[in-house]
Design a protein around this motif. Sequence first.
Motif, PDB file in Angstrom:
ATOM      1  N   THR A 112      20.472  15.665  47.505  1.00 54.64           N
ATOM      2  CA  THR A 112      21.150  15.619  48.556  1.00 54.64           C
ATOM      3  C   THR A 112      22.225  16.572  48.271  1.00 54.64           C
ATOM      4  OG1 THR A 112      22.218  13.785  47.214  1.00 54.64           O
ATOM      5  CG2 THR A 112      20.973  13.097  48.983  1.00 54.64           C
ATOM      6  N   ASP A 113      22.431  17.302  47.286  1.00 52.64           N
ATOM      7  CA  ASP A 113      23.521  18.481  47.031  1.00 52.64           C
ATOM      8  C   ASP A 113      22.926  19.375  46.112  1.00 52.64           C
ATOM      9  OD1 ASP A 113      24.196  15.735  45.725  1.00 52.64           O
ATOM     10  OD2 ASP A 113      25.326  17.302  44.295  1.00 52.64           O
ATOM     11  N   LEU A 114      23.348  20.607  46.154  1.00 47.19           N
ATOM     12  CA  LEU A 114      22.755  21.543  45.004  1.00 47.19           C
ATOM     13  C   LEU A 114      23.845  21.741  44.052  1.00 47.19           C
ATOM     14  CD1 LEU A 114      21.044  23.938  47.670  1.00 47.19           C
ATOM     15  CD2 LEU A 114      20.061  21.992  46.300  1.00 47.19           C
ATOM     16  N   CYS A 115      23.279  21.544  42.705  1.00 49.32           N
ATOM     17  CA  CYS A 115      24.437  21.860  41.652  1.00 49.32           C
ATOM     18  C   CYS A 115      24.196  23.009  40.882  1.00 49.32           C
ATOM     19  CB  CYS A 115      24.321  20.601  40.705  1.00 49.32           C
ATOM     20  SG  CYS A 115      24.086  19.004  41.381  1.00 49.32           S
ATOM     21  N   LEU A 116      24.588  24.070  41.629  1.00 43.98           N
ATOM     22  CA  LEU A 116      24.440  25.412  41.067  1.00 43.98           C
ATOM     23  C   LEU A 116      25.585  25.677  40.525  1.00 43.98           C
ATOM     24  CD1 LEU A 116      22.237  26.733  44.078  1.00 43.98           C
ATOM     25  CD2 LEU A 116      21.446  25.620  41.643  1.00 43.98           C
ATOM     26  N   VAL A 124      19.957  15.170  38.817  1.00 49.57           N
ATOM     27  CA  VAL A 124      21.117  14.304  38.197  1.00 49.57           C
ATOM     28  C   VAL A 124      21.722  13.314  39.364  1.00 49.57           C
ATOM     29  CG1 VAL A 124      23.090  15.980  39.060  1.00 49.57           C
ATOM     30  CG2 VAL A 124      23.408  14.085  37.089  1.00 49.57           C
ATOM     31  N   GLY A 125      21.776  11.922  38.642  1.00 56.07           N
ATOM     32  CA  GLY A 125      22.311  10.896  39.491  1.00 56.07           C
ATOM     33  C   GLY A 125      23.192   9.918  38.876  1.00 56.07           C
ATOM     34  N   MET A 126      23.544   8.788  39.539  1.00 58.07           N
ATOM     35  CA  MET A 126      24.387   7.723  38.718  1.00 58.07           C
ATOM     36  C   MET A 126      23.558   6.791  38.666  1.00 58.07           C
ATOM     37  SD  MET A 126      27.905   8.862  40.860  1.00 58.07           S
ATOM     38  CE  MET A 126      28.380  10.512  41.044  1.00 58.07           C
ATOM     39  N   SER A 127      22.331   6.510  38.705  1.00 54.34           N
ATOM     40  CA  SER A 127      21.428   5.026  38.586  1.00 54.34           C
ATOM     41  C   SER A 127      20.152   5.328  38.155  1.00 54.34           C
ATOM     42  CB  SER A 127      21.315   4.826  40.211  1.00 54.34           C
ATOM     43  OG  SER A 127      20.571   5.754  40.866  1.00 54.34           O
ATOM     44  N   GLU A 172      29.754  20.922  33.001  1.00 53.68           N
ATOM     45  CA  GLU A 172      28.681  19.801  32.975  1.00 53.68           C
ATOM     46  C   GLU A 172      27.198  20.417  33.500  1.00 53.68           C
ATOM     47  OE1 GLU A 172      31.809  16.064  32.660  1.00 53.68           O
ATOM     48  OE2 GLU A 172      31.170  16.695  34.325  1.00 53.68           O
ATOM     49  N   TYR A 173      27.168  20.958  34.709  1.00 52.45           N
ATOM     50  CA  TYR A 173      26.046  20.984  35.376  1.00 52.45           C
ATOM     51  C   TYR A 173      25.311  22.247  34.514  1.00 52.45           C
ATOM     52  CZ  TYR A 173      27.142  18.673  39.805  1.00 52.45           C
ATOM     53  OH  TYR A 173      27.342  17.493  40.689  1.00 52.45           O
ATOM     54  N   ARG A 174      26.210  22.982  33.973  1.00 54.74           N
ATOM     55  CA  ARG A 174      25.253  24.178  33.062  1.00 54.74           C
ATOM     56  C   ARG A 174      24.786  23.327  31.830  1.00 54.74           C
ATOM     57  NH1 ARG A 174      30.006  27.230  33.714  1.00 54.74           N
ATOM     58  NH2 ARG A 174      29.608  28.672  35.345  1.00 54.74           N
ATOM     59  N   LEU A 206      31.563  13.574  40.561  1.00 58.15           N
ATOM     60  CA  LEU A 206      30.676  14.441  40.359  1.00 58.15           C
ATOM     61  C   LEU A 206      30.643  15.195  39.134  1.00 58.15           C
ATOM     62  CD1 LEU A 206      30.663  14.206  44.060  1.00 58.15           C
ATOM     63  CD2 LEU A 206      28.475  14.715  43.026  1.00 58.15           C
ATOM     64  N   GLU A 207      29.727  16.254  38.918  1.00 59.11           N
ATOM     65  CA  GLU A 207      29.938  16.875  37.629  1.00 59.11           C
ATOM     66  C   GLU A 207      31.105  18.276  37.753  1.00 59.11           C
ATOM     67  OE1 GLU A 207      27.195  15.377  38.475  1.00 59.11           O
ATOM     68  OE2 GLU A 207      27.919  13.610  37.329  1.00 59.11           O
ATOM     69  N   THR A 208      31.186  18.695  36.425  1.00 57.67           N
ATOM     70  CA  THR A 208      32.000  19.933  36.487  1.00 57.67           C
ATOM     71  C   THR A 208      30.996  20.880  36.587  1.00 57.67           C
ATOM     72  OG1 THR A 208      32.255  20.082  34.007  1.00 57.67           O
ATOM     73  CG2 THR A 208      34.160  18.869  35.419  1.00 57.67           C
ATOM     74  N   ASN A 252      16.343   7.240  44.480  1.00 56.77           N
ATOM     75  CA  ASN A 252      17.952   7.620  44.383  1.00 56.77           C
ATOM     76  C   ASN A 252      18.144   8.876  45.092  1.00 56.77           C
ATOM     77  OD1 ASN A 252      17.587   9.840  42.703  1.00 56.77           O
ATOM     78  ND2 ASN A 252      17.072   8.328  41.037  1.00 56.77           N
ATOM     79  N   ALA A 253      19.431   8.886  45.386  1.00 55.84           N
ATOM     80  CA  ALA A 253      20.013  10.316  46.156  1.00 55.84           C
ATOM     81  C   ALA A 253      20.421  10.926  44.806  1.00 55.84           C
ATOM     82  CB  ALA A 253      21.270   9.977  46.950  1.00 55.84           C
ATOM     83  N   ALA A 254      20.083  12.239  44.711  1.00 58.73           N
ATOM     84  CA  ALA A 254      20.530  13.013  43.257  1.00 58.73           C
ATOM     85  C   ALA A 254      21.001  14.508  43.645  1.00 58.73           C
ATOM     86  CB  ALA A 254      19.328  12.917  42.286  1.00 58.73           C
ATOM     87  N   GLY A 255      21.627  14.988  42.680  1.00 53.84           N
ATOM     88  CA  GLY A 255      21.995  16.470  42.639  1.00 53.84           C
ATOM     89  C   GLY A 255      20.818  17.190  42.202  1.00 53.84           C
ATOM     90  N   GLY A 256      20.562  18.278  42.666  1.00 52.39           N
ATOM     91  CA  GLY A 256      19.554  19.220  42.189  1.00 52.39           C
ATOM     92  C   GLY A 256      20.103  20.268  41.503  1.00 52.39           C
ATOM     93  N   LYS A 293      27.597  14.538  54.314  1.00 54.71           N
ATOM     94  CA  LYS A 293      26.487  15.591  53.817  1.00 54.71           C
ATOM     95  C   LYS A 293      25.361  14.984  53.098  1.00 54.71           C
ATOM     96  CE  LYS A 293      28.785  19.945  54.852  1.00 54.71           C
ATOM     97  NZ  LYS A 293      29.227  21.130  54.323  1.00 54.71           N
ATOM     98  N   ILE A 294      25.813  14.153  52.017  1.00 54.22           N
ATOM     99  CA  ILE A 294      24.760  13.532  51.155  1.00 54.22           C
ATOM    100  C   ILE A 294      24.130  12.630  51.845  1.00 54.22           C
ATOM    101  CG2 ILE A 294      24.830  11.898  49.186  1.00 54.22           C
ATOM    102  CD1 ILE A 294      26.813  13.599  47.634  1.00 54.22           C
ATOM    103  N   LEU A 295      24.567  11.870  52.675  1.00 54.22           N
ATOM    104  CA  LEU A 295      23.808  10.850  53.611  1.00 54.22           C
ATOM    105  C   LEU A 295      23.062  11.507  54.517  1.00 54.22           C
ATOM    106  CD1 LEU A 295      26.689   8.193  54.068  1.00 54.22           C
ATOM    107  CD2 LEU A 295      24.979   8.027  52.240  1.00 54.22           C
TER     108      LEU A 295
HETATM  109  N1  HPA Z   1      25.761  14.283  40.709  1.00 49.74           N
HETATM  110  C1  HPA Z   1      25.599  13.063  40.105  1.00 49.74           C
HETATM  111  N2  HPA Z   1      25.317  12.019  41.082  1.00 49.74           N
HETATM  112  C2  HPA Z   1      24.620  12.583  42.145  1.00 49.74           C
HETATM  113  C3  HPA Z   1      24.941  13.841  42.595  1.00 49.74           C
HETATM  114  C4  HPA Z   1      25.401  14.840  41.727  1.00 49.74           C
HETATM  115  O1  HPA Z   1      25.440  16.066  41.923  1.00 49.74           O
HETATM  116  N3  HPA Z   1      24.097  13.930  43.843  1.00 49.74           N
HETATM  117  C5  HPA Z   1      23.980  12.696  44.099  1.00 49.74           C
HETATM  118  N4  HPA Z   1      24.128  11.786  43.202  1.00 49.74           N
END
Ligand code: HPA
Length: 277
Positions: A235-239, A210-213, A198-200, A193-195, A113-117, A250-252
């Motif tokens: 695919t993205d940084l959740c700081l 974090v991801g949707m699958s 929510e990331y905190r 995506l999360e607020t 999966n593609a996920a947020g870090g 950018k995610i892709l």
């Molecule tokens: N949050 C949830 N799902 C995601 C994210 C994210 O930041 N990035 C890629 N999938």
Amino acid sequence: MQGIWEHAQAAIDTIRTRWPGTPRVGLILGTGLGGLSEQIETEATIPYHEIPHFPTSTAPGHAGRLVCGTLRGVPIVAMEGRLHYYEGYTLQQVTFPVRVMRALGAELLIATNAAGGINPQLDLADLVLIEDHINLMPDNPLRGVNDDRLGPRWPDLAEPYTKSVMAVARKSALEMGIHLHKGVFVAVPGPNLETRAEYRMLKQFGADVVGMSTVPEVLVAVHGGMQVLAFSVVTDLCLPDHLEPVEVPKILANADIGGKKLARLIPEVVARWAAEA
Ligand code: HPA
């Protein structure tokens, strides 16, 4: 009444008219990771809409076809395009392909999966071996009357991700010079995506990505008695304190960079796993 079992039997009847193989592995290619299927010696490509009861994929970066063939000589079926809860499908529809993979004979599910870090140590395009998960989806694919032919009523989740297969993945990555983080994946329903708040919260929960699958498919694979291996590409940084709006291109692009590493790693893992199993 026709249930999941009967629908999976109908699906495999159709697949077998196009491809007579018995897969040992089922592979799910996440957002932007469809290129991985180029590693497969393809013997048949079947669009989802030609398979009875298969939902069709709508998310960007998802082709919507089942690729059947061999990977390093190991029979495999790969989903080029997964189905997501946020597309409006029930989780039983989302996970139906995993039932079909199992009914065809697959012993191992490999999910990507593609996920947020969330873990600040993670960087864009990094690979994470999912060692455990937290399920924050508002439904469960196993909800409802249990069909004992598919699996037990209360599947145990003490070790959803198979330790011995994770060890093969770690060793392969080390020997190939591919940096492989490990972490806890949290599944959210999406599509937003999360607020920051929510990331905190997710970080405090103990999640690294974090991801949707993925979690629904893993639950069904465990229910069906499959071994499981799963990877995230960051695919993205959740700081929360440095959050930038996420852009799909950018995610892709990051999925593509991470996907190239997975395209080297996964064939090696499959070959070693098959030799050991
Ligand atoms: N949050 C949830 N799902 C995601 C994210 C994210 O930041 N990035 C890629 N999938």
